[in-house]
Design an enzyme around this catalytic site. Structure first.
Site, PDB file in Angstrom:
ATOM      1  N   HIS A 126       1.063  -1.026  -0.107  1.00  0.00           N
ATOM      2  CA  HIS A 126      -0.115  -0.224   0.015  1.00  0.00           C
ATOM      3  C   HIS A 126       0.749   1.193  -0.299  1.00  0.00           C
ATOM      4  O   HIS A 126       2.021   0.985   0.554  1.00  0.00           O
ATOM      5  CB  HIS A 126      -0.986   0.180   1.196  1.00  0.00           C
ATOM      6  CG  HIS A 126      -1.849   0.764   0.688  1.00  0.00           C
ATOM      7  ND1 HIS A 126      -2.267   2.572   1.579  1.00  0.00           N
ATOM      8  CD2 HIS A 126      -3.252   1.050   0.248  1.00  0.00           C
ATOM      9  CE1 HIS A 126      -3.110   3.373   1.303  1.00  0.00           C
ATOM     10  NE2 HIS A 126      -4.094   1.591   0.789  1.00  0.00           N
ATOM     11  N   ASP A 144      -8.002  -5.465  -0.371  1.00  0.00           N
ATOM     12  CA  ASP A 144      -8.594  -6.305  -0.853  1.00  0.00           C
ATOM     13  C   ASP A 144      -8.168  -7.786  -0.442  1.00  0.00           C
ATOM     14  O   ASP A 144      -8.585  -8.840  -1.506  1.00  0.00           O
ATOM     15  CB  ASP A 144      -8.450  -5.904  -2.481  1.00  0.00           C
ATOM     16  CG  ASP A 144      -8.535  -4.902  -2.628  1.00  0.00           C
ATOM     17  OD1 ASP A 144      -9.588  -4.291  -2.084  1.00  0.00           O
ATOM     18  OD2 ASP A 144      -8.096  -3.334  -3.124  1.00  0.00           O
TER      19      ASP A 144
HETATM   20  N1  ACO Z   1       4.437  -7.349  -4.686  1.00  0.00           N
HETATM   21  C1  ACO Z   1       5.298  -7.782  -5.052  1.00  0.00           C
HETATM   22  N2  ACO Z   1       6.358  -6.483  -5.303  1.00  0.00           N
HETATM   23  C2  ACO Z   1       5.736  -5.476  -4.655  1.00  0.00           C
HETATM   24  C3  ACO Z   1       4.093  -5.217  -4.386  1.00  0.00           C
HETATM   25  C4  ACO Z   1       3.959  -6.654  -4.393  1.00  0.00           C
HETATM   26  N3  ACO Z   1       2.401  -6.384  -4.349  1.00  0.00           N
HETATM   27  N4  ACO Z   1       4.363  -3.963  -3.903  1.00  0.00           N
HETATM   28  C5  ACO Z   1       5.515  -3.270  -4.380  1.00  0.00           C
HETATM   29  N5  ACO Z   1       6.228  -4.139  -4.558  1.00  0.00           N
HETATM   30  C6  ACO Z   1       7.508  -3.888  -4.100  1.00  0.00           C
HETATM   31  C7  ACO Z   1       7.958  -2.877  -5.434  1.00  0.00           C
HETATM   32  O1  ACO Z   1       8.616  -3.494  -6.706  1.00  0.00           O
HETATM   33  C8  ACO Z   1       9.164  -1.698  -5.051  1.00  0.00           C
HETATM   34  O2  ACO Z   1      10.398  -2.799  -5.185  1.00  0.00           O
HETATM   35  P1  ACO Z   1      11.772  -2.525  -5.653  1.00  0.00           P
HETATM   36  O3  ACO Z   1      11.685  -1.324  -4.735  1.00  0.00           O
HETATM   37  O4  ACO Z   1      12.866  -3.045  -5.665  1.00  0.00           O
HETATM   38  O5  ACO Z   1      11.335  -1.394  -6.971  1.00  0.00           O
HETATM   39  C9  ACO Z   1       8.649  -1.751  -3.889  1.00  0.00           C
HETATM   40  O6  ACO Z   1       7.563  -3.027  -3.190  1.00  0.00           O
HETATM   41  C10 ACO Z   1       7.760  -0.635  -3.718  1.00  0.00           C
HETATM   42  O7  ACO Z   1       6.739  -0.111  -4.210  1.00  0.00           O
HETATM   43  P2  ACO Z   1       5.580   0.554  -5.623  1.00  0.00           P
HETATM   44  O8  ACO Z   1       5.509   0.426  -6.618  1.00  0.00           O
HETATM   45  O9  ACO Z   1       7.132   1.672  -5.531  1.00  0.00           O
HETATM   46  O10 ACO Z   1       5.043   0.968  -4.257  1.00  0.00           O
HETATM   47  P3  ACO Z   1       3.045   2.410  -4.579  1.00  0.00           P
HETATM   48  O11 ACO Z   1       3.488   2.843  -3.273  1.00  0.00           O
HETATM   49  O12 ACO Z   1       3.769   2.756  -5.665  1.00  0.00           O
HETATM   50  O13 ACO Z   1       2.688   1.153  -5.259  1.00  0.00           O
HETATM   51  C11 ACO Z   1       0.970  -0.120  -4.653  1.00  0.00           C
HETATM   52  C12 ACO Z   1       1.370   0.672  -3.772  1.00  0.00           C
HETATM   53  C13 ACO Z   1       0.174   0.073  -5.467  1.00  0.00           C
HETATM   54  C14 ACO Z   1      -0.515  -1.245  -3.555  1.00  0.00           C
HETATM   55  C15 ACO Z   1       1.260  -1.649  -4.647  1.00  0.00           C
HETATM   56  O14 ACO Z   1       2.237  -2.039  -3.989  1.00  0.00           O
HETATM   57  C16 ACO Z   1       0.765  -3.053  -5.790  1.00  0.00           C
HETATM   58  O15 ACO Z   1       0.832  -2.659  -6.634  1.00  0.00           O
HETATM   59  N6  ACO Z   1       0.116  -3.915  -4.979  1.00  0.00           N
HETATM   60  C17 ACO Z   1      -0.627  -4.660  -5.181  1.00  0.00           C
HETATM   61  C18 ACO Z   1      -1.616  -4.064  -6.087  1.00  0.00           C
HETATM   62  C19 ACO Z   1      -3.151  -4.141  -4.942  1.00  0.00           C
HETATM   63  O16 ACO Z   1      -3.617  -5.105  -3.714  1.00  0.00           O
HETATM   64  N7  ACO Z   1      -3.143  -3.159  -4.640  1.00  0.00           N
HETATM   65  C20 ACO Z   1      -4.201  -2.348  -3.945  1.00  0.00           C
HETATM   66  C21 ACO Z   1      -3.487  -1.438  -2.913  1.00  0.00           C
HETATM   67  S1  ACO Z   1      -5.284  -1.503  -1.849  1.00  0.00           S
HETATM   68  C22 ACO Z   1      -6.610  -0.060  -2.933  1.00  0.00           C
HETATM   69  O17 ACO Z   1      -6.264   0.110  -3.615  1.00  0.00           O
HETATM   70  C23 ACO Z   1      -7.229   0.161  -1.772  1.00  0.00           C
END
Ligand code: ACO
Length: 427
Positions: free
Chosen positions: A304, A361
């Site tokens: 998140h 979720d």
């Molecule tokens: N699985 C694996 N790796 C992940 C995940 C994941 N679900 N989420 C983040 N990471 C990693 C990224 O690859 C990144 O790694 P790095 O530092 O080596 O490059 C690091 O964690 C940070 O991730 P970001 O994408 O920069 O985080 P951001 O804050 O932009 O994204 C998000 C947040 C979109 C929720 C992300 O965690 C994600 O894609 N999760 C999966 C989708 C999801 O569950 N969305 C629902 C969100 S809650 C809602 O909307 C109600």
């Protein structure tokens, strides 16, 4: 007391900016005059450090896992309140008195019918249409039936119409997708009960609403009701900031919510768990894939932008998931996979070091499944829950005299000025 300021040195010159402090001590450097005084703008892709407004609706502390609507904790609201009370709280600013709640419920009940002509829209969609596309289209089309102006009484009426009709629209979208006749709203049912009836009743038999399903759904809607400036809510504010109608702004919010990184994640979680089950339940393989950036695979329902410790909504859901599933007599193998996956991820250095925890979720989809809600309706459920939040945020933006049209800047990195090349001289 001296006002706190922040200093910026650019090209050797010092500039001072005021610091705004919120009621919970959050600090924001007010850079409204940044471009005028320095010529520079900020660069913050994804807006992770940018406050786009001051808001009195929802408070989140991502480090401590706190979520409050207008000062009330999400834990207390889900335990003691109802979705309609929370909708009133978000939109009107205060919890309703009994009289106010009765009045609100009455209005929502008596505005829940859709104009008969609107059924033609539903008929125009192919059965394969995703209910989220149908929802955003029908919400946008409401402005053709209920013209909007700036009169607060008319705005209030349109807000009630939208809240009342969204469950009818959602249920009609589902009925259309499975080829069953539409079931009309019934005035003797609760908000959530009426939705369940419109979703699952068929003309050939009586449909009895299970009070546990009704109560669980109500809780899930409360949990989703607002979440400050996330992607869809910022979209609602952004579209609304141009003066576009409430219906247009909310329809845009629905579209923003549909993406798998946002509201679409609840559907994506189930698809992922199904995939793991079809692959023999080998969750470790998927955990490893999620750790490998080049795989393009992410653990859906994990991570998140704001919560870096735990998502309080996920805690509430997880606490009731086992109990609800047991009482409904559901034995879902996907729940076992979800639990194994969660346990393994929470012990894994990759997820721990990046502070990736299950979000709302991760478990909401399991509960929706247990209630018989089809997977392609999960994000619609999210939209129904989020609607009061979107409306409250739209209203706050609309009534704020300081609102300016949302118009971010950029840093241009494209080609520099060059002369036009006639077509026959291009290589
Ligand atoms: N699985 C694996 N790796 C992940 C995940 C994941 N679900 N989420 C983040 N990471 C990693 C990224 O690859 C990144 O790694 P790095 O530092 O080596 O490059 C690091 O964690 C940070 O991730 P970001 O994408 O920069 O985080 P951001 O804050 O932009 O994204 C998000 C947040 C979109 C929720 C992300 O965690 C994600 O894609 N999760 C999966 C989708 C999801 O569950 N969305 C629902 C969100 S809650 C809602 O909307 C109600």
């Amino acid at each position: 007391m001296d006002m706190e300021t922040a200093k910026l040195i650019l090209h050797g010159q010092e500039h001072e900016f005021p610091v705004t402090v919120g009621t919970e001590g959050e600090e924001g450097i007010d850079i409204r005059k940044l471009r005028a005084t320095t010529g520079a703008v900020t660069l913050d892709p994804g807006f992770g450090n940018t406050g786009s407004c001051e808001s009195g609706i929802t408070f989140i502390n991502g480090e401590e896992g706190i979520l409050r609507y207008r000062g009330y904790s999400i834990e207390e609201l889900t335990e003691k309140s109802s979705f309609l009370e929370v909708a009133h709280l978000l939109i009107q600013g205060e919890l309703p008195t009994r009289e106010q709640l009765d009045h609100f419920r009455h209005r929502l009940t008596y505005h829940s019918l859709l104009h008969e002509d609107m059924k033609k829209f539903f008929e125009g969609f192919p059965p394969s249409a995703h209910p989220m596309s149908v929802l955003s289209t029908i919400v946008a089309s409401l402005s053709a039936y209920y013209p909007e102006n700036d009169d607060p009484t008319d705005i209030d009426l349109n807000i009630v119409r939208l809240l009342a009709k969204i469950k009818t629209i959602a249920a009609f979208a589902y009925k259309k997708s499975i080829g069953q006749p539409y079931v009309y709203p019934r005035n003797n049912l609760t908000y959530t009960g009426d939705f369940l009836h419109m979703m699952f009743a068929v003309p050939s038999e009586d449909y009895e609403i299970d009070p546990l399903v009704e109560e669980t759904l109500d809780k899930l809607l409360i949990l989703h009701a607002d979440h400050e400036q996330n992607c869809s809510t910022s979209t609602v504010r952004m579209v609304g900031s141009s003066g576009a109608s409430l219906f247009a702004a909310i329809s845009a919010g629905v579209s923003a919510l549909s993406g798998p990184l946002h509201g679409g994640a609840n559907q994506a979680v189930i698809n992922m768990l199904e995939r793991i089950r079809a692959d023999g339940g080998n969750y470790r393989k998927y955990l490893n894939m999620a750790k490998d950036r080049s795989s393009g695979f992410r653990l859906m329902g994990f991570g998140h932008r704001v919560y870096k410790n735990f998502d309080p909504r996920a805690r509430v859901i997880k606490a009731s998931a086992d109990q609800v599933l047991a009482r409904l007599g559901v034995d879902d193998p996907l729940l076992d996979i979800a639990k194994e996956l969660e346990r393994a991820a929470l012990e894994d250095e990759y997820f721990v070091s990046r502070k990736l925890y299950p979000n709302v979720d991760f478990y909401s989809g399991i509960l929706y499944r247990a209630m018989g809600i089809p997977t392609n309706m999960f994000t619609v459920m999210f939209a129904m829950g989020r609607l009061p939040g979107w409306i409250a945020q739209w209203k706050e933006m609309h009534n704020d005299p300081n609102t300016r049209i949302y118009r971010p800047r950029q840093i241009y990195v494209g080609a520099r000025a060059r002369p036009y090349v006639p077509i026959d001289q291009r290589s």
